[in-house]
Design an enzyme around this catalytic site. Structure first.
Site, mmCIF file in Angstrom:
data_model
loop_
_atom_site.group_PDB
_atom_site.id
_atom_site.type_symbol
_atom_site.label_atom_id
_atom_site.label_comp_id
_atom_site.label_asym_id
_atom_site.label_seq_id
_atom_site.Cartn_x
_atom_site.Cartn_y
_atom_site.Cartn_z
ATOM 1 N N ARG A 106 33.440 50.763 54.358
ATOM 2 C CA ARG A 106 33.809 51.328 53.093
ATOM 3 C C ARG A 106 34.384 52.578 53.316
ATOM 4 N NH1 ARG A 106 29.592 48.874 49.924
ATOM 5 N NH2 ARG A 106 29.895 49.692 47.812
ATOM 6 N N ARG B 67 20.157 47.537 37.326
ATOM 7 C CA ARG B 67 20.378 48.269 38.718
ATOM 8 C C ARG B 67 20.588 49.737 38.362
ATOM 9 N NH1 ARG B 67 24.641 45.594 43.209
ATOM 10 N NH2 ARG B 67 25.543 47.640 43.295
ATOM 11 N N ARG C 214 25.593 43.518 33.705
ATOM 12 C CA ARG C 214 24.702 43.726 34.670
ATOM 13 C C ARG C 214 23.673 44.700 34.332
ATOM 14 N NH1 ARG C 214 26.084 43.847 40.847
ATOM 15 N NH2 ARG C 214 26.368 45.808 40.380
ATOM 16 N N ARG D 203 31.280 55.445 41.400
ATOM 17 C CA ARG D 203 31.434 54.569 42.528
ATOM 18 C C ARG D 203 32.981 53.843 42.609
ATOM 19 N NH1 ARG D 203 27.588 50.344 40.297
ATOM 20 N NH2 ARG D 203 27.914 48.770 41.775
ATOM 21 N N LYS E 236 32.195 40.510 45.151
ATOM 22 C CA LYS E 236 31.935 40.343 46.650
ATOM 23 C C LYS E 236 30.651 39.512 46.736
ATOM 24 C CE LYS E 236 32.075 44.713 47.448
ATOM 25 N NZ LYS E 236 31.980 45.192 46.123
HETATM 26 P P1 AP5 Z 1 28.845 41.305 42.300
HETATM 27 O O1 AP5 Z 1 29.274 39.819 42.753
HETATM 28 O O2 AP5 Z 1 27.756 41.944 42.342
HETATM 29 O O3 AP5 Z 1 30.096 42.239 42.584
HETATM 30 P P2 AP5 Z 1 30.030 43.136 43.833
HETATM 31 O O4 AP5 Z 1 31.558 43.223 44.171
HETATM 32 O O5 AP5 Z 1 29.306 42.549 44.816
HETATM 33 O O6 AP5 Z 1 29.531 44.569 43.159
HETATM 34 P P3 AP5 Z 1 28.276 45.395 43.610
HETATM 35 O O7 AP5 Z 1 28.251 46.330 42.399
HETATM 36 O O8 AP5 Z 1 27.494 44.664 43.873
HETATM 37 O O9 AP5 Z 1 29.321 46.057 44.627
HETATM 38 P P4 AP5 Z 1 28.952 47.567 45.348
HETATM 39 O O10 AP5 Z 1 30.198 47.395 46.268
HETATM 40 O O11 AP5 Z 1 29.267 48.755 44.235
HETATM 41 O O12 AP5 Z 1 27.547 47.426 45.802
HETATM 42 P P5 AP5 Z 1 26.968 47.490 46.963
HETATM 43 O O13 AP5 Z 1 25.573 46.678 46.855
HETATM 44 O O14 AP5 Z 1 27.637 47.100 48.327
HETATM 45 O O15 AP5 Z 1 29.399 40.891 40.515
HETATM 46 C C1 AP5 Z 1 29.128 42.054 39.594
HETATM 47 C C2 AP5 Z 1 28.979 41.411 38.389
HETATM 48 O O16 AP5 Z 1 30.093 40.889 37.699
HETATM 49 C C3 AP5 Z 1 27.913 40.553 38.279
HETATM 50 O O17 AP5 Z 1 26.926 40.654 37.065
HETATM 51 C C4 AP5 Z 1 28.493 39.145 38.226
HETATM 52 O O18 AP5 Z 1 27.627 38.145 37.637
HETATM 53 C C5 AP5 Z 1 29.928 39.521 37.636
HETATM 54 N N1 AP5 Z 1 30.830 38.570 37.925
HETATM 55 C C6 AP5 Z 1 31.080 38.341 39.216
HETATM 56 N N2 AP5 Z 1 32.297 37.704 39.349
HETATM 57 C C7 AP5 Z 1 32.784 37.421 38.101
HETATM 58 C C8 AP5 Z 1 33.802 36.796 37.539
HETATM 59 N N3 AP5 Z 1 34.629 36.136 38.150
HETATM 60 N N4 AP5 Z 1 33.987 36.849 36.333
HETATM 61 C C9 AP5 Z 1 33.259 37.404 35.342
HETATM 62 N N5 AP5 Z 1 31.812 38.076 35.988
HETATM 63 C C10 AP5 Z 1 31.797 38.184 37.369
HETATM 64 O O19 AP5 Z 1 26.634 49.113 47.483
HETATM 65 C C11 AP5 Z 1 25.574 49.683 46.562
HETATM 66 C C12 AP5 Z 1 25.414 51.072 47.177
HETATM 67 O O20 AP5 Z 1 24.854 50.724 48.503
HETATM 68 C C13 AP5 Z 1 26.860 52.026 47.228
HETATM 69 O O21 AP5 Z 1 27.359 52.516 46.267
HETATM 70 C C14 AP5 Z 1 26.380 52.990 48.480
HETATM 71 O O22 AP5 Z 1 25.613 53.861 47.734
HETATM 72 C C15 AP5 Z 1 25.449 51.939 49.254
HETATM 73 N N6 AP5 Z 1 25.979 51.313 50.188
HETATM 74 C C16 AP5 Z 1 26.383 50.123 50.483
HETATM 75 N N7 AP5 Z 1 27.064 49.845 51.651
HETATM 76 C C17 AP5 Z 1 27.519 51.000 52.157
HETATM 77 C C18 AP5 Z 1 28.329 51.520 53.191
HETATM 78 N N8 AP5 Z 1 28.916 50.503 54.035
HETATM 79 N N9 AP5 Z 1 28.289 52.658 53.401
HETATM 80 C C19 AP5 Z 1 27.850 53.710 52.731
HETATM 81 N N10 AP5 Z 1 26.992 53.280 51.733
HETATM 82 C C20 AP5 Z 1 26.815 51.998 51.571
#
Ligand code: AP5
Length: 192
Positions: free
Chosen positions: A88, A133, A127, A144, A13
């Site tokens: 979420r 992270r 990552r 997660r 994402k």
């Molecule tokens: P990346 O692009 O970072 O993927 P992502 O889907 O954004 O993954 P995240 O781990 O950042 O998402 P998340 O939903 O767990 O975290 P968030 O920050 O929202 O890619 C991941 C890796 O894969 C990278 O190394 C990238 O280079 C690689 N990659 C990407 N595309 C690729 C491809 N095509 N091929 C190969 N490799 C690839 O949330 C974190 C925390 O915050 C949550 O757990 C929660 O505690 C809190 N939080 C955030 N939002 C909320 C909410 N709405 N409500 C409650 N808590 C929340």
């Protein structure tokens, strides 16, 4: 264009949102990035969120909605946005509808990136090594993923039932995935 990006942790994402931001010329709003900034700043909100995030649980709906309201009160979101990481759970989906309705807006599409868990675990392990992270430990990643299945997957089902969901295969080269998203949201445009 007003887009909601859905997908499990590590589905890409954030990576695709950065590209979409350039392409669509609208802000990228990542609730994870907003929370991480609070944690880094050591704000009261950040202190509250830190442990919850590190174990891979969801931060409270109330905190998220407050953050989102503040972000949407800014001028740059009027022309559109890419929302990454919200909603979420079903309560957040309802809150988003209400927030947008209050602003006289609706989102245009919810795009769900789909990637199998095996590949997600591999990506996030990569990552963890590269960036360290706090929530990319094997235990937190497992948690997660289960939080996603239990709480966030129903949001995709809800949008599907309402004809608002577009599912995109998130496996492949970054350019390929990007082209699929553009095709899904904007079928008349060539990706340059
Ligand atoms: P990346 O692009 O970072 O993927 P992502 O889907 O954004 O993954 P995240 O781990 O950042 O998402 P998340 O939903 O767990 O975290 P968030 O920050 O929202 O890619 C991941 C890796 O894969 C990278 O190394 C990238 O280079 C690689 N990659 C990407 N595309 C690729 C491809 N095509 N091929 C190969 N490799 C690839 O949330 C974190 C925390 O915050 C949550 O757990 C929660 O505690 C809190 N939080 C955030 N939002 C909320 C909410 N709405 N409500 C409650 N808590 C929340």
């Amino acid at each position: 264009m007003r887009l909601v990006l859905l997908g499990a942790p590590g589905s890409g994402k954030g990576t695709q949102a950065v590209r979409l931001k350039e392409y669509l010329q609208v802000p990228h709003i990542s609730t994870g990035d907003l929370l991480r900034a609070e944690v880094a700043a050591g704000s009261p909100l950040g202190l509250q969120a830190k442990e919850v995030m590190a174990r891979g649980d969801l931060v409270s709906d109330e905190i998220l909605l407050g953050m989102l309201k503040e972000r949407f009160s800014r001028e740059d979101t009027r022309a559109g946005f890419i929302l990454d990481g919200y909603p979420r759970n079903l309560a957040q989906a309802a809150a988003l509808d209400q927030l947008l309705a209050g602003l006289g807006q609706k989102f245009d599409a919810a795009v769900q990136l789909v990637v199998d868990n095996e590949q997600i675990i591999e990506r996030l392990a990569g990552r963890a090594k590269a960036e360290g992270r706090a929530d990319d430990t094997p235990e937190s990643v497992r948690h997660r993923l289960s939080v996603y299945d239990e709480k966030t997957a129903p949001v995709a089902d809800f949008y599907r039932q309402h004809g608002q969901l577009t599912v995109v295969n998130g496996v492949g080269a970054l350019d390929e995935v990007f082209a699929r998203i553009i095709e899904a949201i904007h079928p008349d445009h060539e990706v340059g």
